[in-house]
Scaffold this motif. Structure first.
Motif, PDB file in Angstrom:
ATOM      1  N   LEU A  74       0.808  -1.220   0.000  1.00  0.00           N
ATOM      2  CA  LEU A  74       0.000   0.000   0.000  1.00  0.00           C
ATOM      3  C   LEU A  74       0.845   1.275   0.000  1.00  0.00           C
ATOM      4  N   GLY A  75       2.172   1.158   0.019  1.00  0.00           N
ATOM      5  CA  GLY A  75       3.014   2.354   0.064  1.00  0.00           C
ATOM      6  C   GLY A  75       2.791   3.108   1.358  1.00  0.00           C
ATOM      7  N   SER A  76       2.921   4.430   1.302  1.00  0.00           N
ATOM      8  CA  SER A  76       2.605   5.275   2.449  1.00  0.00           C
ATOM      9  C   SER A  76       1.135   5.639   2.352  1.00  0.00           C
ATOM     10  N   ILE A  77       0.434   5.552   3.461  1.00  0.00           N
ATOM     11  CA  ILE A  77      -0.998   5.825   3.446  1.00  0.00           C
ATOM     12  C   ILE A  77      -1.426   6.432   4.775  1.00  0.00           C
ATOM     13  N   TYR A  78      -2.218   7.508   4.697  1.00  0.00           N
ATOM     14  CA  TYR A  78      -2.826   8.111   5.885  1.00  0.00           C
ATOM     15  C   TYR A  78      -4.319   7.893   5.748  1.00  0.00           C
ATOM     16  N   THR A  79      -4.906   7.146   6.671  1.00  0.00           N
ATOM     17  CA  THR A  79      -6.310   6.782   6.590  1.00  0.00           C
ATOM     18  C   THR A  79      -6.778   6.415   7.996  1.00  0.00           C
ATOM     19  N   THR A  80      -7.861   5.689   8.074  1.00  0.00           N
ATOM     20  CA  THR A  80      -8.321   5.129   9.345  1.00  0.00           C
ATOM     21  C   THR A  80      -7.979   3.641   9.349  1.00  0.00           C
ATOM     22  N   VAL A  81      -8.137   2.990  10.491  1.00  0.00           N
ATOM     23  CA  VAL A  81      -7.924   1.544  10.557  1.00  0.00           C
ATOM     24  C   VAL A  81      -8.886   0.863   9.581  1.00  0.00           C
ATOM     25  N   GLU A  82     -10.136   1.293   9.571  1.00  0.00           N
ATOM     26  CA  GLU A  82     -11.113   0.744   8.638  1.00  0.00           C
ATOM     27  C   GLU A  82     -10.667   0.978   7.188  1.00  0.00           C
ATOM     28  N   GLY A  83     -10.165   2.177   6.890  1.00  0.00           N
ATOM     29  CA  GLY A  83      -9.693   2.498   5.549  1.00  0.00           C
ATOM     30  C   GLY A  83      -8.513   1.647   5.121  1.00  0.00           C
ATOM     31  N   LEU A  84      -7.630   1.332   6.066  1.00  0.00           N
ATOM     32  CA  LEU A  84      -6.490   0.467   5.784  1.00  0.00           C
ATOM     33  C   LEU A  84      -6.975  -0.903   5.323  1.00  0.00           C
ATOM     34  N   LEU A  85      -7.971  -1.440   6.031  1.00  0.00           N
ATOM     35  CA  LEU A  85      -8.510  -2.749   5.660  1.00  0.00           C
ATOM     36  C   LEU A  85      -9.282  -2.679   4.350  1.00  0.00           C
ATOM     37  N   ALA A  86      -9.980  -1.572   4.116  1.00  0.00           N
ATOM     38  CA  ALA A  86     -10.701  -1.398   2.852  1.00  0.00           C
ATOM     39  C   ALA A  86      -9.723  -1.393   1.680  1.00  0.00           C
ATOM     40  N   LYS A  87      -8.591  -0.706   1.833  1.00  0.00           N
ATOM     41  CA  LYS A  87      -7.572  -0.677   0.772  1.00  0.00           C
ATOM     42  C   LYS A  87      -6.997  -2.072   0.528  1.00  0.00           C
ATOM     43  N   MET A  88      -6.788  -2.838   1.598  1.00  0.00           N
ATOM     44  CA  MET A  88      -6.291  -4.206   1.433  1.00  0.00           C
ATOM     45  C   MET A  88      -7.305  -5.050   0.673  1.00  0.00           C
ATOM     46  N   LEU A  89      -8.572  -4.962   1.061  1.00  0.00           N
ATOM     47  CA  LEU A  89      -9.612  -5.735   0.372  1.00  0.00           C
ATOM     48  C   LEU A  89      -9.706  -5.342  -1.094  1.00  0.00           C
ATOM     49  N   GLU A  90      -9.599  -4.060  -1.369  1.00  0.00           N
ATOM     50  CA  GLU A  90      -9.617  -3.575  -2.754  1.00  0.00           C
ATOM     51  C   GLU A  90      -8.457  -4.192  -3.548  1.00  0.00           C
ATOM     52  N   GLY A  91      -7.302  -4.248  -2.927  1.00  0.00           N
ATOM     53  CA  GLY A  91      -6.141  -4.868  -3.570  1.00  0.00           C
ATOM     54  C   GLY A  91      -6.349  -6.353  -3.805  1.00  0.00           C
ATOM     55  N   PHE A  92      -6.930  -7.042  -2.837  1.00  0.00           N
ATOM     56  CA  PHE A  92      -7.204  -8.476  -3.007  1.00  0.00           C
ATOM     57  C   PHE A  92      -8.166  -8.709  -4.164  1.00  0.00           C
ATOM     58  N   GLN A  93      -9.164  -7.848  -4.317  1.00  0.00           N
ATOM     59  CA  GLN A  93     -10.154  -8.022  -5.377  1.00  0.00           C
ATOM     60  C   GLN A  93      -9.570  -7.738  -6.757  1.00  0.00           C
ATOM     61  N   ARG A  94      -8.544  -6.868  -6.844  1.00  0.00           N
ATOM     62  CA  ARG A  94      -7.873  -6.600  -8.123  1.00  0.00           C
ATOM     63  C   ARG A  94      -6.827  -7.658  -8.438  1.00  0.00           C
ATOM     64  N   ASN A  95      -6.397  -8.397  -7.435  1.00  0.00           N
ATOM     65  CA  ASN A  95      -5.330  -9.373  -7.563  1.00  0.00           C
ATOM     66  C   ASN A  95      -5.791 -10.568  -8.385  1.00  0.00           C
ATOM     67  N   SER A  96      -4.836 -11.247  -8.977  1.00  0.00           N
ATOM     68  CA  SER A  96      -5.156 -12.428  -9.782  1.00  0.00           C
ATOM     69  C   SER A  96      -5.784 -13.548  -8.958  1.00  0.00           C
ATOM     70  N   PHE A  97      -5.596 -13.523  -7.636  1.00  0.00           N
ATOM     71  CA  PHE A  97      -6.225 -14.551  -6.800  1.00  0.00           C
ATOM     72  C   PHE A  97      -7.744 -14.396  -6.756  1.00  0.00           C
ATOM     73  N   ALA A  98      -8.244 -13.237  -7.162  1.00  0.00           N
ATOM     74  CA  ALA A  98      -9.687 -12.999  -7.127  1.00  0.00           C
ATOM     75  C   ALA A  98     -10.380 -13.518  -8.380  1.00  0.00           C
ATOM     76  N   THR A  99      -9.614 -14.145  -9.278  1.00  0.00           N
ATOM     77  CA  THR A  99     -10.187 -14.700 -10.491  1.00  0.00           C
ATOM     78  C   THR A  99      -9.745 -16.145 -10.642  1.00  0.00           C
ATOM     79  N   GLY A 100     -10.392 -16.860 -11.520  1.00  0.00           N
ATOM     80  CA  GLY A 100     -10.010 -18.241 -11.795  1.00  0.00           C
ATOM     81  C   GLY A 100     -10.280 -19.172 -10.635  1.00  0.00           C
ATOM     82  N   ASP A 101      -9.453 -20.217 -10.536  1.00  0.00           N
ATOM     83  CA  ASP A 101      -9.652 -21.244  -9.500  1.00  0.00           C
ATOM     84  C   ASP A 101      -9.548 -20.689  -8.089  1.00  0.00           C
ATOM     85  N   SER A 102      -8.658 -19.727  -7.883  1.00  0.00           N
ATOM     86  CA  SER A 102      -8.465 -19.168  -6.541  1.00  0.00           C
ATOM     87  C   SER A 102      -9.732 -18.491  -6.034  1.00  0.00           C
ATOM     88  N   ALA A 103     -10.487 -17.860  -6.935  1.00  0.00           N
ATOM     89  CA  ALA A 103     -11.693 -17.140  -6.528  1.00  0.00           C
ATOM     90  C   ALA A 103     -12.746 -18.085  -5.969  1.00  0.00           C
TER      91      ALA A 103
END
Length: 191
Positions: A74-103
């Motif tokens: 996530l690089g440097s980020i200023y947010t809330t704890v909730e926002g930190l987790l939201a950014k992680m989830l957003e990254g997981f959904q864009r990741n290749s693991f969110a498609t194909g067999d892994s999904a």
């Protein structure tokens, strides 16, 4: 300037020609003498809404859901704890693991649901931010008093961490500055 912390640099770029936009936030201070580990016990909305600055060198984890984000995530980020987790989830959904067999993997779907439950405050969890540069920050609503929900531990960096940060073997401080000829004789002693 962040109260009870340091200065941060806000950088923004906008191109009138093509409309490209970019913004970044970076730590404005020096690397600390020691590393810092922040542990926050999140029990509900009060902790989820806490401001947090995670610098590039800082990693974080949530042991209860086996989430580990390495330094640089996530690089440097200023947010809330909730926002930190939201950014992680957003990254997981864009990741290749969110498609194909892994999904369709039950383990992966359960992991995503567990992180979502943390973000939504449906389950308590522990957020651990490990920063070898001492440039991460968690807002303390009780400052300057102690934070009943968080602990901060300082530690000596390992040689490997100093190598990763590019500071191993650097000579800084009063004994090593201001002498342009230092080192020519091989001993770095002030003249």
């Amino acid at each position: 300037s962040v109260p009870q912390f340091k200065e941060l640099l806000l950088m923004a770029f906008f191109c009138d020609e093509c409309g490209y936009r970019n913004s970044e936030i970076k730590e404005g201070g020096e690397i600390g003498d020691r590393g810092k580990k922040i542990t926050l016990h999140v029990k509900g909305d009060a902790q989820l809404m806490r401001d947090v600055f995670k610098c590039t060198a800082g990693g974080f984890s949530i042991p209860e859901v086996d989430l580990e984000a390495a330094a640089g995530t996530l690089g440097s980020i200023y947010t809330t704890v909730e926002g930190l987790l939201a950014k992680m989830l957003e990254g997981f959904q864009r990741n290749s693991f969110a498609t194909g067999d892994s999904a369709t993997s039950d383990d992966y779907r359960k992991f995503l649901k567990d992180v979502e439950d943390c973000k939504e405050g449906r389950r308590p969890f522990t957020l651990v931010i490990d920063d070898p540069t001492d440039n991460c920050f968690l807002y303390n609503p009780h400052a300057p008093g102690p934070d009943p929900d968080a602990t901060i531990e300082y530690y000596e960096r390992s040689h490997e961490q100093d190598e990763e940060l590019g500071i191993a073997g650097m000579n800084v401080g009063a004994d090593h500055g201001g002498n342009a000829d230092a080192g020519e004789g091989g001993d770095n002693e002030p003249v």
